[in-house]
Design a protein around this motif. Structure first.
Motif, PDB file in Angstrom:
ATOM      1  N   LYS A  17       0.841  -1.227  -0.072  1.00 32.10           N
ATOM      2  CA  LYS A  17       0.146  -0.082  -0.056  1.00 32.10           C
ATOM      3  C   LYS A  17       0.836   1.156   0.001  1.00 32.10           C
ATOM      4  N   GLY A  18       0.252   2.325  -0.472  1.00 31.92           N
ATOM      5  CA  GLY A  18       0.915   3.689  -0.649  1.00 31.92           C
ATOM      6  C   GLY A  18       1.281   4.073   0.929  1.00 31.92           C
ATOM      7  N   VAL A  19       2.456   4.452   1.213  1.00 28.11           N
ATOM      8  CA  VAL A  19       2.892   5.152   2.431  1.00 28.11           C
ATOM      9  C   VAL A  19       3.630   6.671   2.191  1.00 28.11           C
ATOM     10  N   GLN A  20       3.717   7.421   3.386  1.00 29.44           N
ATOM     11  CA  GLN A  20       4.499   8.716   3.192  1.00 29.44           C
ATOM     12  C   GLN A  20       5.390   8.575   4.300  1.00 29.44           C
ATOM     13  N   VAL A  21       6.679   8.747   4.004  1.00 29.13           N
ATOM     14  CA  VAL A  21       7.824   8.595   5.024  1.00 29.13           C
ATOM     15  C   VAL A  21       8.458   9.832   4.955  1.00 29.13           C
ATOM     16  N   LYS A  22       8.762  10.397   6.299  1.00 31.25           N
ATOM     17  CA  LYS A  22       9.435  11.505   6.548  1.00 31.25           C
ATOM     18  C   LYS A  22      10.807  11.068   7.234  1.00 31.25           C
ATOM     19  N   LEU A  23      11.973  11.864   6.590  1.00 31.22           N
ATOM     20  CA  LEU A  23      13.268  11.174   7.142  1.00 31.22           C
ATOM     21  C   LEU A  23      14.007  12.340   8.038  1.00 31.22           C
ATOM     22  N   THR A  24      14.746  11.861   8.561  1.00 31.08           N
ATOM     23  CA  THR A  24      15.687  12.969   9.459  1.00 31.08           C
ATOM     24  C   THR A  24      16.228  13.906   8.269  1.00 31.08           C
ATOM     25  N   GLY A  25      16.583  15.176   8.532  1.00 31.69           N
ATOM     26  CA  GLY A  25      17.120  16.064   7.624  1.00 31.69           C
ATOM     27  C   GLY A  25      15.801  16.646   6.778  1.00 31.69           C
ATOM     28  N   GLY A  26      14.751  16.634   6.875  1.00 31.35           N
ATOM     29  CA  GLY A  26      13.461  17.203   6.239  1.00 31.35           C
ATOM     30  C   GLY A  26      13.181  16.272   4.813  1.00 31.35           C
ATOM     31  N   ARG A  27      13.944  15.239   4.495  1.00 33.69           N
ATOM     32  CA  ARG A  27      13.459  14.716   3.241  1.00 33.69           C
ATOM     33  C   ARG A  27      12.107  13.892   3.522  1.00 33.69           C
ATOM     34  N   GLN A  28      11.232  13.747   2.286  1.00 36.29           N
ATOM     35  CA  GLN A  28       9.823  13.449   2.567  1.00 36.29           C
ATOM     36  C   GLN A  28      10.041  12.599   1.080  1.00 36.29           C
ATOM     37  N   VAL A  29       9.419  11.241   1.478  1.00 32.98           N
ATOM     38  CA  VAL A  29       9.205  10.493   0.031  1.00 32.98           C
ATOM     39  C   VAL A  29       7.776   9.603   0.576  1.00 32.98           C
ATOM     40  N   THR A  30       7.477   9.483  -0.972  1.00 31.00           N
ATOM     41  CA  THR A  30       6.076   8.656  -1.037  1.00 31.00           C
ATOM     42  C   THR A  30       6.473   7.273  -1.948  1.00 31.00           C
ATOM     43  N   GLY A  31       5.767   6.168  -1.441  1.00 29.39           N
ATOM     44  CA  GLY A  31       5.796   4.961  -2.261  1.00 29.39           C
ATOM     45  C   GLY A  31       4.935   3.808  -1.988  1.00 29.39           C
TER      46      GLY A  31
END
Length: 99
Positions: A17-31
């Motif tokens: 399923k689709g998820v949104q992930v926020k990472l340290t350093g401010g990066r944001q990824v969906t997949g």
């Protein structure tokens, strides 16, 4: 008490399923979440990164960059949320600017 450690998150319900992930350093990824482990290392397919604003690195823009299949290291993961059933709303606590 068993010697086996378990994560607080139950990511099994988010696999494929689709998820949104926020990472340290401010990066944001969906997949699409394809796999994970007990250290919160995530495998995302069809990943897209939201690029940050040059003036304010804490803000993301509408510009994206396709990443494809990626691994997010568990030590960098700050937030995991489903993309289905979520939407961005206006901040109700922002005061209107005086004209």
């Amino acid at each position: 008490m068993s010697g086996r450690k378990e994560t607080v998150l139950d990511l099994a319900k988010f696999v494929d399923k689709g998820v949104q992930v926020k990472l340290t350093g401010g990066r944001q990824v969906t997949g699409t979440l394809k796999g994970y482990d007990q250290l919160l290392n995530l495998v995302l397919d069809e990943a897209v990164e939201f690029l940050r604003d040059h003036d304010d690195p804490l803000k993301t823009t509408d510009q994206t960059r396709r990443l494809g299949l990626i691994v997010c290291r568990g030590t960098a993961v700050m937030l995991v949320s489903p993309t289905d059933g979520t939407e961005e709303i206006a901040n109700p606590f922002v005061q209107p600017e005086a004209v």
